[in-house]
Design a protein around this motif. Structure first.
Motif, short mmCIF file in Angstrom:
data_model
loop_
_atom_site.label_atom_id
_atom_site.label_comp_id
_atom_site.label_asym_id
_atom_site.label_seq_id
_atom_site.Cartn_x
_atom_site.Cartn_y
_atom_site.Cartn_z
N GLY A 41 1.08 -0.93 0.50
CA GLY A 41 0.01 0.38 -0.13
C GLY A 41 0.76 1.02 0.02
O GLY A 41 0.42 2.24 0.06
N GLU A 42 2.04 1.16 -0.47
CA GLU A 42 2.78 2.03 -0.07
C GLU A 42 2.80 3.15 -1.96
O GLU A 42 3.16 4.74 -1.53
CB GLU A 42 4.47 2.17 0.14
N PHE A 43 2.45 2.13 -3.09
CA PHE A 43 2.30 2.92 -4.00
C PHE A 43 1.09 3.12 -4.30
O PHE A 43 0.17 1.79 -4.31
CB PHE A 43 3.76 2.42 -5.07
N ARG A 44 1.12 3.50 -6.30
CA ARG A 44 -0.16 3.32 -6.32
C ARG A 44 -0.04 1.95 -6.60
O ARG A 44 0.34 1.88 -7.52
CB ARG A 44 -0.70 4.66 -7.42
#
Lengths: 205, 205
Positions: free
Chosen positions: A136-139
């Motif tokens: 969930g850190e990047f799109r």
């Protein structure tokens, strides 16, 4: 002596190009005989291959250290990798330019080996991005391969224009690139827009 | 014939490199005499300079058309320019590679002229970004020069890996790059965060 030949030939290849630099030029610069050169390298092409191998292997080793640091988030690892490439410009800018311009002079087998290493570097970055998406850190709505090609293009090109002794510090360059990569350049409208909503809700809710 | 010589030599320079391609190779490929070659070009270097000039001047002319379109926002102009560079890969990929690899073989005066044109292209992009910042389309807290170097690196590098006939369409590549440049790759936390605030306000406000 081996290291000395490598260093001086990187300087010459960077300045004059591989084709226009002769073994004579290299030994003249160092002040040794052709015998000394051939003791360490079979040919100018083998020397070029060594420059390429040293460059990419060192980059891969440094990438590995960052990747294995379990205390870093994927975002921090991405940041450190971009920082690694940019800090390399000061130390290995000439190698990077030779690496990126002269690979055409390698033979097919040499080129295949170098390309495999380059791919390894790129695929590891893609993995880092993929894991970051899962956490969930990047799109998750962009193609990893295109994103990584884009990031590498942005960062790798710096050795062509960036002057580490100029007015932009390495930190500022790394931070700006990371900021663009993470947040883009569009003026944030959402905050204002949503603030209005909050106010609206505050009065109507 | 002039165009034919240009076209075939771009092919050869791309495949074998400038240094390893002789005038003999070029005329053999086309099937003409040396006299014909020298009627159009004084030397191999003049031919290389012509390839460079054609490439950069065409790019500048196309940039000008986009810039002068008064119906476009700065964001749309940026999008069209990135699209222009990427669509150029299909049409002028070989010229782009020759342009970016062989400029070292030009003499100092030629190089200065080419670099002035390249700079013109870059400065115009910086102006576009600067005007977009004034109009509130882009963030105002990043250095324009670094941002433009980053964008150009990201986009210009594509000719090295992007295959216009592969699985990624030109549209998808342009859209992905524009999306990263405008919005970055970080997962948007604000929306969720602010939605909570709205709900909170909805119940407490």
């Amino acid at each position: 002596m081996r290291g000395r030949i490598l260093k001086e030939s990187i300087d010459l290849f960077d300045k004059k190009g591989f084709s226009k630099t002769s073994i004579q030029d290299i030994i003249d610069t160092i002040g040794v005989t052709k015998g000394t050169f051939y003791y360490y390298f079979k040919s100018k092409q083998e020397l070029l291959m060594d420059i390429h191998l040293n460059y990419i292997k060192e980059l891969l080793a440094e990438q590995e250290v960052i990747f294995n640091d379990e205390y870093l988030s994927n975002k921090e690892k991405m940041n450190n990798l971009i920082s690694l490439i940019i800090k390399n410009i000061k130390i290995h800018g000439k190698s990077a330019r030779v690496f990126n311009r002269e690979f055409r002079h390698l033979d097919d087998n040499q080129l295949k080996l170098i390309n495999d290493y380059r791919k390894e570097f790129r695929i590891k970055l893609q993995k880092l991005l993929g894991e970051g998406i899962e956490k969930g850190e990047f799109r998750d709505d962009l193609r990893c391969d295109i994103v990584i090609f884009g990031i590498l293009g942005m960062v790798n090109r710096s050795y062509n224009w960036y002057d580490p002794d100029g007015e932009v510090s390495e930190e500022e360059l790394v931070n700006t690139y990371m900021d663009i990569i993470l947040n883009g350049i569009k003026k944030e409208e959402k905050t204002a827009h949503i603030n209005e909503k909050i106010i609206e809700n505050h009065f109507t809710g």
